[in-house]
Write a protein that holds these residues in place. Structure first.
Motif, mmCIF file in Angstrom:
data_model
loop_
_atom_site.group_PDB
_atom_site.id
_atom_site.type_symbol
_atom_site.label_atom_id
_atom_site.label_comp_id
_atom_site.label_asym_id
_atom_site.label_seq_id
_atom_site.Cartn_x
_atom_site.Cartn_y
_atom_site.Cartn_z
ATOM 1 N N SER A 97 13.868 -2.274 -7.614
ATOM 2 C CA SER A 97 12.789 -2.223 -6.630
ATOM 3 C C SER A 97 12.257 -0.792 -6.565
ATOM 4 C CB SER A 97 13.311 -2.630 -5.250
ATOM 5 O OG SER A 97 14.200 -1.640 -4.760
ATOM 6 N N ARG A 98 11.052 -0.646 -6.051
ATOM 7 C CA ARG A 98 10.489 0.694 -5.894
ATOM 8 C C ARG A 98 11.381 1.542 -4.978
ATOM 9 N NH1 ARG A 98 5.788 2.465 -7.278
ATOM 10 N NH2 ARG A 98 4.721 0.454 -7.133
ATOM 11 N N ALA A 99 11.893 0.968 -3.909
ATOM 12 C CA ALA A 99 12.756 1.727 -2.995
ATOM 13 C C ALA A 99 13.991 2.256 -3.713
ATOM 14 C CB ALA A 99 13.152 0.864 -1.803
ATOM 15 N N GLY A 142 2.209 -8.037 -2.895
ATOM 16 C CA GLY A 142 3.637 -7.938 -3.176
ATOM 17 C C GLY A 142 4.343 -6.819 -2.424
ATOM 18 N N GLY A 143 3.594 -6.011 -1.681
ATOM 19 C CA GLY A 143 4.188 -4.913 -0.937
ATOM 20 C C GLY A 143 4.564 -3.746 -1.837
ATOM 21 N N GLU A 144 5.591 -3.024 -1.445
ATOM 22 C CA GLU A 144 6.092 -1.840 -2.154
ATOM 23 C C GLU A 144 5.011 -0.774 -2.325
ATOM 24 O OE1 GLU A 144 8.086 -3.241 -5.784
ATOM 25 O OE2 GLU A 144 9.938 -3.277 -4.609
ATOM 26 N N THR A 145 4.194 -0.575 -1.287
ATOM 27 C CA THR A 145 3.118 0.411 -1.357
ATOM 28 C C THR A 145 3.211 1.493 -0.289
ATOM 29 O OG1 THR A 145 1.713 -1.021 -0.005
ATOM 30 C CG2 THR A 145 1.458 -1.190 -2.405
ATOM 31 N N HIS A 146 3.796 1.171 0.852
ATOM 32 C CA HIS A 146 3.865 2.089 1.989
ATOM 33 C C HIS A 146 5.323 2.227 2.453
ATOM 34 C CE1 HIS A 146 -0.303 0.767 1.996
ATOM 35 N NE2 HIS A 146 -0.609 1.764 2.821
ATOM 36 N N PHE A 197 3.892 7.137 -7.554
ATOM 37 C CA PHE A 197 2.495 7.165 -7.115
ATOM 38 C C PHE A 197 1.577 6.694 -8.236
ATOM 39 C CE2 PHE A 197 3.938 9.993 -3.675
ATOM 40 C CZ PHE A 197 3.228 9.445 -2.612
ATOM 41 N N ASP A 198 1.906 7.065 -9.458
ATOM 42 C CA ASP A 198 1.086 6.655 -10.608
ATOM 43 C C ASP A 198 1.157 5.153 -10.868
ATOM 44 O OD1 ASP A 198 0.369 9.295 -10.974
ATOM 45 O OD2 ASP A 198 1.748 9.631 -12.652
ATOM 46 N N THR A 199 2.175 4.477 -10.313
ATOM 47 C CA THR A 199 2.360 3.048 -10.586
ATOM 48 C C THR A 199 2.250 2.173 -9.338
ATOM 49 O OG1 THR A 199 4.769 3.256 -10.431
ATOM 50 C CG2 THR A 199 3.773 3.495 -12.625
ATOM 51 N N GLY A 200 1.567 2.658 -8.296
ATOM 52 C CA GLY A 200 1.275 1.792 -7.164
ATOM 53 C C GLY A 200 1.756 2.229 -5.796
ATOM 54 N N LEU A 201 2.617 3.234 -5.718
ATOM 55 C CA LEU A 201 2.992 3.755 -4.399
ATOM 56 C C LEU A 201 1.750 4.376 -3.785
ATOM 57 C CD1 LEU A 201 5.048 4.547 -2.209
ATOM 58 C CD2 LEU A 201 5.585 6.572 -3.577
ATOM 59 N N HIS A 202 1.425 3.977 -2.564
ATOM 60 C CA HIS A 202 0.172 4.416 -1.954
ATOM 61 C C HIS A 202 0.374 5.458 -0.868
ATOM 62 C CE1 HIS A 202 -3.957 4.220 -0.602
ATOM 63 N NE2 HIS A 202 -3.525 4.004 0.620
#
Length: 97
Positions: A9-11, A45-49, A79-84
């Motif tokens: 997961s991004r987290a 899908g979330g994983e942005t904020h 950030f380059d792959t979708g983290l906002h």
């Protein structure tokens, strides 16, 4: 068996990056994407904020902006792959006493 980076997961990826680069004494990462549904940068899908609480000796002697730059640089690939967006709570060990 080692998990591939893209399977995490991004987290979890953020946690690994921050652990490696800033050696935190405390690290808490919360996905707050659901609070931002419909806002800029939000995805279904979330994983942005995220909210990140991090206590590290790496922040000693640094301004708030310099601390934020360290975290942003550590998470550049995310950030380059979708983290906002990140809400950051960055402290030194002395600031938590």
């Amino acid at each position: 068996m080692t998990e591939r980076k893209n399977d995490l997961s991004r987290a979890k990826r953020m946690e690994m990056l921050l652990q490696t680069q800033l050696a935190p004494l405390t690290l808490e990462i919360a996905d707050e994407s659901s609070k931002h549904a419909g806002h800029a940068g939000a995805r279904p899908g979330g994983e942005t904020h995220y909210h990140v609480h991090l206590v590290s000796k790496s922040f000693e002697g640094l301004t708030r902006v310099a601390r934020q730059r360290l975290v942003y640089n550590a998470l550049r690939e995310e950030f380059d792959t979708g983290l906002h967006a990140l809400a950051l709570d960055l402290k030194t060990p002395a600031e938590t006493r």
